[in-house]
Each structure stands twice: as structure tokens, then as C-alpha cells.
Motif scaffolding. Structure first.
Motif, PDB file in Angstrom:
ATOM      1  N   LEU A   1       0.825  -1.210   0.000  1.00 30.67           N
ATOM      2  CA  LEU A   1       0.000   0.000   0.000  1.00 30.67           C
ATOM      3  C   LEU A   1       0.860   1.262   0.000  1.00 30.67           C
ATOM      4  O   LEU A   1       0.449   2.295  -0.542  1.00 30.67           O
ATOM      5  CB  LEU A   1      -0.937  -0.005   1.204  1.00 30.67           C
ATOM      6  CG  LEU A   1      -1.975  -1.135   1.238  1.00 30.67           C
ATOM      7  CD1 LEU A   1      -2.917  -0.965   2.424  1.00 30.67           C
ATOM      8  CD2 LEU A   1      -2.767  -1.199  -0.059  1.00 30.67           C
ATOM      9  N   MET A   2       2.028   1.170   0.580  1.00 30.26           N
ATOM     10  CA  MET A   2       2.960   2.301   0.523  1.00 30.26           C
ATOM     11  C   MET A   2       3.417   2.543  -0.919  1.00 30.26           C
ATOM     12  O   MET A   2       3.467   3.681  -1.386  1.00 30.26           O
ATOM     13  CB  MET A   2       4.167   2.046   1.428  1.00 30.26           C
ATOM     14  CG  MET A   2       3.864   2.074   2.921  1.00 30.26           C
ATOM     15  SD  MET A   2       5.234   1.422   3.936  1.00 30.26           S
ATOM     16  CE  MET A   2       6.536   2.613   3.552  1.00 30.26           C
ATOM     17  N   LYS A   3       3.730   1.463  -1.617  1.00 31.78           N
ATOM     18  CA  LYS A   3       4.173   1.594  -3.009  1.00 31.78           C
ATOM     19  C   LYS A   3       3.062   2.136  -3.899  1.00 31.78           C
ATOM     20  O   LYS A   3       3.331   2.844  -4.877  1.00 31.78           O
ATOM     21  CB  LYS A   3       4.642   0.233  -3.528  1.00 31.78           C
ATOM     22  CG  LYS A   3       5.952  -0.249  -2.906  1.00 31.78           C
ATOM     23  CD  LYS A   3       6.341  -1.630  -3.417  1.00 31.78           C
ATOM     24  CE  LYS A   3       7.663  -2.092  -2.821  1.00 31.78           C
ATOM     25  NZ  LYS A   3       8.029  -3.458  -3.278  1.00 31.78           N
ATOM     26  N   GLN A   4       1.814   1.792  -3.559  1.00 27.78           N
ATOM     27  CA  GLN A   4       0.677   2.312  -4.327  1.00 27.78           C
ATOM     28  C   GLN A   4       0.260   3.711  -3.872  1.00 27.78           C
ATOM     29  O   GLN A   4      -0.682   4.283  -4.398  1.00 27.78           O
ATOM     30  CB  GLN A   4      -0.521   1.365  -4.171  1.00 27.78           C
ATOM     31  CG  GLN A   4      -0.293  -0.046  -4.705  1.00 27.78           C
ATOM     32  CD  GLN A   4      -1.469  -0.951  -4.393  1.00 27.78           C
ATOM     33  OE1 GLN A   4      -2.632  -0.614  -4.668  1.00 27.78           O
ATOM     34  NE2 GLN A   4      -1.200  -2.111  -3.812  1.00 27.78           N
ATOM     35  N   ARG A   5       0.967   4.240  -2.895  1.00 27.45           N
ATOM     36  CA  ARG A   5       0.728   5.589  -2.356  1.00 27.45           C
ATOM     37  C   ARG A   5      -0.641   5.751  -1.703  1.00 27.45           C
ATOM     38  O   ARG A   5      -1.223   6.826  -1.697  1.00 27.45           O
ATOM     39  CB  ARG A   5       0.933   6.642  -3.447  1.00 27.45           C
ATOM     40  CG  ARG A   5       2.335   6.589  -4.050  1.00 27.45           C
ATOM     41  CD  ARG A   5       2.661   7.817  -4.835  1.00 27.45           C
ATOM     42  NE  ARG A   5       4.042   7.754  -5.318  1.00 27.45           N
ATOM     43  CZ  ARG A   5       4.651   8.728  -5.972  1.00 27.45           C
ATOM     44  NH1 ARG A   5       4.002   9.864  -6.226  1.00 27.45           N
ATOM     45  NH2 ARG A   5       5.903   8.594  -6.372  1.00 27.45           N
ATOM     46  N   HIS A   6      -1.137   4.640  -1.147  1.00 27.16           N
ATOM     47  CA  HIS A   6      -2.371   4.720  -0.364  1.00 27.16           C
ATOM     48  C   HIS A   6      -2.081   5.138   1.072  1.00 27.16           C
ATOM     49  O   HIS A   6      -2.996   5.570   1.780  1.00 27.16           O
ATOM     50  CB  HIS A   6      -3.098   3.376  -0.361  1.00 27.16           C
ATOM     51  CG  HIS A   6      -3.691   3.010  -1.687  1.00 27.16           C
ATOM     52  ND1 HIS A   6      -4.601   3.814  -2.349  1.00 27.16           N
ATOM     53  CD2 HIS A   6      -3.505   1.915  -2.487  1.00 27.16           C
ATOM     54  CE1 HIS A   6      -4.943   3.245  -3.492  1.00 27.16           C
ATOM     55  NE2 HIS A   6      -4.297   2.096  -3.597  1.00 27.16           N
ATOM     56  N   VAL A   7      -0.835   4.971   1.503  1.00 26.63           N
ATOM     57  CA  VAL A   7      -0.476   5.310   2.871  1.00 26.63           C
ATOM     58  C   VAL A   7       0.940   5.863   2.903  1.00 26.63           C
ATOM     59  O   VAL A   7       1.815   5.423   2.165  1.00 26.63           O
ATOM     60  CB  VAL A   7      -0.592   4.067   3.800  1.00 26.63           C
ATOM     61  CG1 VAL A   7       0.333   2.951   3.349  1.00 26.63           C
ATOM     62  CG2 VAL A   7      -0.324   4.438   5.247  1.00 26.63           C
ATOM     63  N   SER A   8       1.115   6.873   3.745  1.00 25.08           N
ATOM     64  CA  SER A   8       2.436   7.460   3.992  1.00 25.08           C
ATOM     65  C   SER A   8       2.722   7.379   5.481  1.00 25.08           C
ATOM     66  O   SER A   8       1.819   7.561   6.308  1.00 25.08           O
ATOM     67  CB  SER A   8       2.475   8.918   3.535  1.00 25.08           C
ATOM     68  OG  SER A   8       3.665   9.554   3.978  1.00 25.08           O
ATOM     69  N   LEU A   9       3.973   7.106   5.840  1.00 27.92           N
ATOM     70  CA  LEU A   9       4.346   6.965   7.240  1.00 27.92           C
ATOM     71  C   LEU A   9       5.080   8.194   7.773  1.00 27.92           C
ATOM     72  O   LEU A   9       5.670   8.147   8.853  1.00 27.92           O
ATOM     73  CB  LEU A   9       5.222   5.712   7.430  1.00 27.92           C
ATOM     74  CG  LEU A   9       4.625   4.387   6.944  1.00 27.92           C
ATOM     75  CD1 LEU A   9       5.560   3.232   7.261  1.00 27.92           C
ATOM     76  CD2 LEU A   9       3.243   4.139   7.541  1.00 27.92           C
ATOM     77  N   ASP A  10       5.019   9.292   7.032  1.00 29.55           N
ATOM     78  CA  ASP A  10       5.782  10.466   7.447  1.00 29.55           C
ATOM     79  C   ASP A  10       5.184  11.186   8.657  1.00 29.55           C
ATOM     80  O   ASP A  10       5.817  12.069   9.230  1.00 29.55           O
ATOM     81  CB  ASP A  10       5.955  11.442   6.282  1.00 29.55           C
ATOM     82  CG  ASP A  10       4.626  11.974   5.748  1.00 29.55           C
ATOM     83  OD1 ASP A  10       3.563  11.564   6.255  1.00 29.55           O
ATOM     84  OD2 ASP A  10       4.651  12.780   4.796  1.00 29.55           O
ATOM     85  N   ALA A  11       3.960  10.815   9.052  1.00 31.49           N
ATOM     86  CA  ALA A  11       3.340  11.444  10.218  1.00 31.49           C
ATOM     87  C   ALA A  11       3.338  10.537  11.442  1.00 31.49           C
ATOM     88  O   ALA A  11       2.786  10.899  12.487  1.00 31.49           O
ATOM     89  CB  ALA A  11       1.901  11.855   9.884  1.00 31.49           C
TER      90      ALA A  11
END
Length: 471
Positions: free
Chosen positions: A140-150
Motif C-alpha cells: 500500500l505504501m508503493k501504491q501511495r495509499h499510505v504514507s508513514l511520514d506522520a
């Protein structure tokens, strides 16, 4: 005696815990909570069943709701918990959701084996805490559905099992995507297989709390080794061990044998369900629910469940097939005698398994004298205790009648409406070994769909091309 409140747990969370009957912290919780609530990185070492879930769930909720307030944003969680299996991820979510609800925080799970649509929708709606398995999260990170920067707090639960499953490269990439200044909590029974490298790279000035070693003994857990003369004697013994009134988990090495044993026990009047990697997530959830509710007294599992099943009051664990190595023995055995409860562990050993089992137990630091038994031995009766009543197996559903005009046995009418032509083999139901197996699949030997497609018109002789198409 310490209480959750005396350790600094906010009143709202202490009330939730009290309502659940949890008033006295376990050692891993009492040791770590002052540091985790203060925002420090923590390395917690303790074997399975020691209470680690609440040890990280409480500070995560407390800090996100208090010291680290923030707005909920689509696809940008503020808390991340990584778990090795979907069963464990689900049960962590169940444990943390009542705590999160006290502050209106949203929790969601992310794991493979199911459609990602629900998970993506939850992320888009905004969540505070994500409980995830590494593989699907990275997808899901690769598909840009989720970002962990927060992400402000990251938890890695059962890091040693992550290593055993080969997840450390993925875990490393995920941790590297979280902010460097965020709080990180790592819980593991051991620090081998590369877990120590994660600690060195991602934890800063961490406080280490070791409640017990991976091989330390639980006083309320007894171990027995029952030697049998052969396969038939083993079968009778296992059925006897499964016949008690309390919950039992029986461990097998293969998926096929787990499914087969659960079916055999159910047919013998002992309601049982299986748990292994071939089941869909819906089937896993359904079987775990049946076991948790008492509808099924026995869970027959492969090692996929050794760390993922957290069900209270499991009285007996049976190693029907001794595990391949001592860590698996400890993790399987840890399904009983949890949270201060008592429990028994039995290993069933065939003659050819005696030497390997002795080595395995020595590595696990388990000192027990093997006993040669049959299903009727007094040692077995004492362990089983009161036998549960016989439960009539649920009758199998009758096959649905075919609609009028529907093709039978793969012989539909031809396209011109005439009578069907006889296929070369004249096969009938089951005539070519093409019977449906118990799990809905068809055995090798051809499929009804292939015969239906071929009947009603001439067929070319079977050749390499035809064989390739039928695969």
C-alpha cells in the motif's frame, strides 16, 4: 502492589482496564510503562503470553491522545504497530480498540489474504493507529495509499518471529520510512537472527526491560512427553487428549493433516476447527471465533498459529507432531498458561521421533521424563480429566437439485438443439475419478467443465497442445 494509575496511566484508560477486570499490571507492563509513557524508546524482552500487547497499547493511545495530539489525515496514521501474522494483528487491534475509543481514536488493520479495498477505504477516511503486517503495508505504501511520514510512535511486536519469517528486509524499509525522531518500541523474546541490528539502527538511547528469557519456565505450565508404539496408538491417544471439557490446541506440521484431524475429531463427537495457511481470512476468523466462543473445544493448527492465537483459558496444548526446532516448541506451548493461568503441554512421540524430541527439549531447557502410554493409561486420564459430552456432528448439506434443462455429467445438448452426443469415454459422475473433494476442489483426472466443453462436438485427439490447455 502497583496499579495502572500509579504507573502514570491516564484515568480514562485505567477505567477501561478496570472494566475489563485488569487492575494489576503484569511485570512487563509495570517495568516498561513509566518509560514508554515518558516517550522513551524501549526494548522489551519477554516470552509470549507475558502481557506485551497492553505494554505498548497503553502508551500509544495515551501519548497520541495527550502529549502528541494531532489532526486525523487521510492515509497518514500517527501510530503504527507491526505484527508478523494477520491473526496477531487482528488480536492486537481487538485489544487496543477499547482504549482508543476512550479518546475517539480510530484503529484499522492491514494484512494480506483479503481484498485491499476495505483497507484503502479506511485509510482514505483517516485513521490514527494502523496495525499491520509488513508485506501488505509495503504494497500500500508503493501504491501511495499510505504514507508513514506522520507516524509519531512505532511498535514492532514479536520481532524475532518477523526474523524467522524472513520479514526483516521489509521491516527495515518500513521503519526507515517513519520519522527518525519518533518514539519506537520493540518487543521480542530473543535478539537473534538480525533483530539486534534493528535495535542498533532504529532505537535511540533505549531502555531495556527483560522480564524473562525465551526459555524461562512458567511455573503454572506442566510438560509431559507421551511415547506411543505406533501410528494407530497415537491416533487413539490424540482423540483421548482432545476429549476433555476445556479448550485444547493441537499442533500439526502440515495443513493437510490439520484439516484431516479436525474433521476426524468432529466426526467422533468432539467439535473441532482447523487453522492453517490454506484458509481464507474469512474462514480463519470464523474458526477462531468458534474456538473462542466455545462452539468448538478443539483447535487443530499448524505453526502459523503458534504466535497468532491469543485465546484465554486454553487448558492443554498437544504437540501431535513434535515441532522442528525448540523455538517453535516454546511458541506453541505458550498458547496455554497465559496471563497467570495454569496449563498443560503434551508432546506425543513415535519411536522414530524419540532422539530428535530429546534434543529439542534439551535446547528448550525442558526437563521431563518420557512416559510410555496408551489412550487408557492413568497418566492420560489424569491429564484429560472430565470428558465432554458427545456432540452430534452437523449433517452435511444435501446437494442442490439441478435446474430443469441444466446439463448433467458434462453432456449438454448440442448447439442445434439435438440430443447430446456421447463423449468418447462415456463418463458418469465419479466414473473417471472426477469427484469433488471435501473442500470443493476436483481431483486430478479431468474436470466436469472440460468434459462439458468437449461434449456435443467432435474432439481432437489429446496431444501436447490439448494437455497444455487442460492444466
Amino acid at each position: 502492589m502497583s496499579t495502572f494509575s500509579s504507573l502514570g496511566v491516564p484515568h480514562a484508560l485505567a477505567e477501561v482496564l478496570t472494566a475489563q477486570g485488569k487492575t494489576e499490571p503484569f511485570p512487563i507492563q509495570a517495568d516498561t510503562l513509566p518509560d514508554t509513557l515518558a516517550g522513551r524508546d524501549v526494548l522489551g524482552r519477554g516470552k509470549t503470553g507475558s502481557g506485551k500487547t497492553l505494554a505498548f497499547a497503553i502508551p500509544m493511545v495515551a501519548r497520541l491522545a495527550g502529549q502528541l495530539p494531532g489532526n486525523r489525515k487521510p492515509g497518514r496514521p500517527r501510530g503504527l504497530i507491526l505484527a508478523p501474522t494477520r491473526e496477531l494483528a487482528t488480536q492486537i487491534a481487538v485489544a487496543i480498540e477499547p482504549l482508543a475509543a476512550a479518546y475517539s481514536l480510530k484503529v484499522t488493520t492491514i494484512f494480506g489474504g483479503v481484498s485491499q479495498n476495505r483497507q484503502v477505504s479506511a485509510l482514505n477516511a483517516g485513521v490514527d493507529i494502523v496495525v499491520a503486517c509488513p508485506g501488505r503495508l509495503e504494497d500500500l505504501m508503493k501504491q501511495r495509499h499510505v504514507s508513514l511520514d506522520a507516524v509519531q510512535i512505532t511498535v514492532l511486536d514479536e520481532a524475532d518471529h518477523m526474523a524467522d519469517l524472513g520479514f526483516l528486509p521489509v521491516v527495515t524499509r518500513i521503519l526507515a520510512a517513519t520519522p527518525q525522531k519518533g518514539q519506537r518500541l520493540l518487543f521480542s523474546a530473543t535478539l537473534d537472527n538480525g533483530v539486534d541490528k534493528l535495535v542498533k539502527r532504529f532505537l535511540t538511547d533505549q531502555v531495556t526491560h527483560s522480564v524473562d528469557e525465551a526459555t524461562s519456565h512458567v511455573e503454572a505450565m506442566t510438560h509431559s512427553v507421551f511415547e506411543v508404539d505406533g501410528v494407530e496408538a497415537k491416533k487413539k491417544l490424540v482423540q483421548q487428549l482432545a476429549s476433555g471439557t476445556g479448550r485444547r490446541i493441537l499442533f500439526m506440521r502440515t495443513k493437510h493433516q490439520a484439516r484431516k484431524l479436525a474433521k476426524q475429531l468432529t466426526e467422533a463427537g468432539i467439535p473441532s476447527v482447523d487453522l492453517h495457511g490454506n484458509l481464507s481470512q474469512a474462514a480463519r476468523d470464523r474458526n477462531l471465533q468458534a474456538f473462542s466462543s466455545g462452539e468448538a473445544r478443539v483447535l487443530v493448527a499448524t505453526d502459523v498459529a503458534a504466535r497468532g492465537v491469543h485465546v484465554d483459558d486454553v487448558q492443554l496444548v498437544v504437540h501431535v507432531d513434535p515441532p522442528a526446532e525448540h523455538k517453535a516448541y516454546l511458541h506453541r506451548s505458550g498458547r496455554t498458561a497465559r496471563a497467570g493461568s495454569a496449563g498443560d503441554v503434551v508432546t506425543v512421540v513415535l519411536p522414530e521421533q524419540r532422539k530428535d524430541t530429546a534434543i529439542l527439549l534439551r535446547k528448550a531447557d525442558i526437563k521431563v521424563t518420557p512416559v510410555r502410554v496408551t489412550a487408557d493409561s492413568p497418566q492420560v486420564s489424569a491429564l484429560v480429566g472430565e470428558q465432554a459430552r458427545y456432540v452430534e456432528p452437523t449433517p452435511k448439506a444435501a446437494p442442490q437439485p439441478q435446474r430443469q434443462g441444466a446439463p448433467r455429467n458434462g453432456n449438454p445438448r448440442n448447439r442445434n438443439g439435438g440430443a447430446p452426443r456421447r463423449s468418447g469415454g462415456g463418463s458418469t459422475a465419479g466414473g473417471n475419478g472426477n469427484t469433488a473433494s471435501g473442500d470443493g476442489r476436483q481431483h486430478a483426472g479431468g474436470s466436469g467443465r472440460q468434459r462439458a466443453a468437449g461434449s456435443g462436438r467432435s474432439r481432437r485427439p489429446a496431444g501436447p497442445a490439448a494437455s497444455q490447455r487442460s492444466r
